[in-house]
Scaffold this active site. Structure first.
Site, short mmCIF file in Angstrom:
data_model
loop_
_atom_site.label_atom_id
_atom_site.label_comp_id
_atom_site.label_asym_id
_atom_site.label_seq_id
_atom_site.Cartn_x
_atom_site.Cartn_y
_atom_site.Cartn_z
N LYS A 1 34.11 35.64 32.23
CA LYS A 1 34.08 35.09 33.73
C LYS A 1 32.49 35.27 33.73
CE LYS A 1 35.38 36.38 38.46
NZ LYS A 1 36.27 37.27 39.41
N SER B 1 39.10 34.90 42.51
CA SER B 1 37.69 34.40 42.21
C SER B 1 37.69 33.87 40.61
CB SER B 1 36.54 35.21 42.44
OG SER B 1 36.96 36.41 41.86
N SER C 1 41.53 38.66 42.65
CA SER C 1 40.91 37.77 41.84
C SER C 1 41.51 37.56 40.35
CB SER C 1 39.48 37.88 41.90
OG SER C 1 38.96 37.57 43.22
#
Lengths: 448, 64
Positions: free
Chosen positions: A79, A148, A172
């Site tokens: 990420k 997210s 997330s």
């Protein structure tokens, strides 16, 4: 063998047995990225050159009989809030535009040491918060993949990469994993180092893992868990053997939390979760009702308060210089977060501690607690990543959680169940998850 | 008015006043919806009975 369908564990084994080379595996995934990325938009940066050089090097090592570790030759994604030396790390924001760190986050370094190949950086919402990434759900491009960790979920679900690092401050990791039909693990707070990860909220951030099997997330946890002197939150708890064979998958004692979760879930989620519970009970799991403690009534408010204040604190200096670069939801959170009185922020932390303490009574009789992972399947539209309502209490208390796909909705979108365990009980969480996953079976790949 | 609503209204007023001082009237008005939501949340926290000896969960304790 369909190479891009290999999981981390099967790919690593195939590489060790010289059935697949790291180069062949990488090229299969790069081909997949090339064909799917224009519509999925999962990637912030694909390091083709770096990954190819690493694959060649690791392939040579296999030929010489030398293996660096359990991940030798297997690509992974990260990420875009995880520092990756020499690669852009922009946290989904113009504020960090052009930033290239000089060092790897501890988790990235540990995966490389184990022989993993960093394929690239996957999309995040801005600063891993509410303003969405451009990523689409592989199951239906008109729907959010969640966030997210949007790119992490989409890339793994679409078989662009077998595993991705994610994070969770609210929901997330588990929410996007559930929306995209894959496995998502969030370990206990402090179990995995956050050094080199752009913070959302210091007392809530957790590293997460997304893959397509429980065995894979267990392996990733094994490779990254452990004290890191560079992270003051990092736990010194001993690291057990997380491989799911250790405890031996066995029928777990499951406590179902219906209060709140079944009230908020839609009819389809309630029905699917109930059917899943029945299926697990028929297969031998012990299933009983569990009850939420009194402090649950304030936990969502305590969570949101913590996030807002800590985000405002982290961004205070940057915001002075670069307010105009922030997207609208983060602007609001930072501005209003800066107004919250300190006494109420501290009270929120005390509520969280009270909740964590009261939860001990709730899970005392069970191996794991269970809820639906999300109140609905992935919502339509890309303007929101959904609601962390079903994850944020456990994140607030730092409890380890995992999501498993349990079926598809009538509209063809994945649904998941969430398992919750006591602090540092990842062994029994993973054993319960492995057993449940065996009973429930996998769902097919998205129809891309 | 219930205690909760009184507390919530007071918090909203206080936050709005602080927003005006910090960001100006226009921006504070644009933040009103979020301010109202936050006032709700802070009201929940303010009224939840926390034991005097309950300490904040800074970097939550390891194994409790």
């Amino acid at each position: 063998m369909i190479i891009h369908e290999l999981t981390v564990s099967t790919a690593a084994a195939a590489i060790r047995r010289r059935q697949v080379s790291p180069v062949d595996l990488l090229e299969a995934l790069l081909g997949r990225i090339e064909s799917l990325e224009p519509k999925l938009r999962a990637w912030a940066f694909v390091d083709r050159d770096g990954a190819r050089a690493a694959a060649r090097q690791l392939g040579d090592e296999v030929a010489r009989g030398s293996l660096r570790g359990p991940l030798h030759g297997v690509p992974f994604a990260v990420k875009d809030i995880f520092y990756s030396a020499g690669l852009p790390t922009e946290a989904g924001s113009k504020v960090y535009g052009g930033f290239v760190p000089e060092y790897d986050a501890t988790t990235v370094a540990r995966l490389k040491q184990a022989g993993g190949i960093l394929l690239g950086k996957v999309q995040t919402t801005e600063f891993a918060n509410l303003d969405p990434a451009p990523t689409r759900n592989p199951w239906n491009l008109a729907h959010t993949p969640g966030g997210s960790s949007s790119g992490s979920a989409a890339a793994v679900a679409a078989r662009m990469v077998p595993v991705a690092l994610a994070s969770q401050t609210g929901g997330s990791t588990l929410r996007p994993a559930s929306y995209c039909g894959i496995v998502g693990l969030k370990p206990t707070f402090g179990r995995v180092s956050l050094h080199g990860v752009v913070p959302v909220a210091w007392t809530l951030d957790h590293v997460g893992f997304m893959a397509r099997s429980v065995e894979d997330v267990a392996l990733l946890l094994q490779l990254t868990a452990g004290h890191d002197p560079a992270d003051p939150r990092s736990a010194r708890e001993p690291i057990p053997d997380y491989s799911v064979g250790t405890d031996g998958p066995r029928p777990p004692r499951i406590g179902i939390l219906r209060d709140f979760f079944f009230e908020k879930a839609d009819v389809e989620v309630i029905r699917t979760t109930s059917e899943t519970v029945e299926q697990l009970a028929l297969a031998g799991a012990s299933v009983e009702e569990a009850k939420l403690p009194p402090s649950f009534s304030a936990i969502h408010s305590a969570h949101v308060t913590s996030v807002q204040v800590e985000m405002a604190a982290f961004h205070a200096d940057l915001y002075e210089e670069k307010a105009a670069f922030y997207r609208p939801k983060n602007r609001e959170i930072i501005e209003v977060g800066s107004l919250i009185p300190g006494e109420l922020y501290l009270r929120a932390l005390r509520v969280r501690r009270c909740f964590r303490r009261e939860m001990k009574q709730v899970y005392a009789r069970f191996d794991v607690l269970m809820t639906p992972t999300t109140p609905t399947p992935a919502p339509a539209g890309l303007g929101s990543t959904g609601d962390p309502l079903f994850q944020s209490p456990w994140t607030s208390a730092g409890l380890p959680t995992i999501t498993l796909p349990c079926g598809l909705s009538a509209s063809g979108l994945p649904l998941g169940i969430q398992l919750i365990a006591p602090p540092f009980a990842e062994c029994s969480l993973l054993a319960a998850a492995a057993w449940c996953h065996d009973v429930l079976g996998s769902i097919p790949a998205p129809p891309l | 008015m219930a205690k909760r609503e009184i507390r919530r209204a007071a918090l909203a007023q206080s936050l709005l006043a602080a927003a005006i001082r910090r960001f100006g009237v226009d921006r504070a008005e644009a933040l009103r919806t979020r301010i109202e939501e936050v006032a709700d949340q802070l009201g929940d926290i303010a009224l939840f009975p926390v034991d005097r000896e309950e300490e904040p969960a800074f970097y939550l304790e390891r194994s409790e």
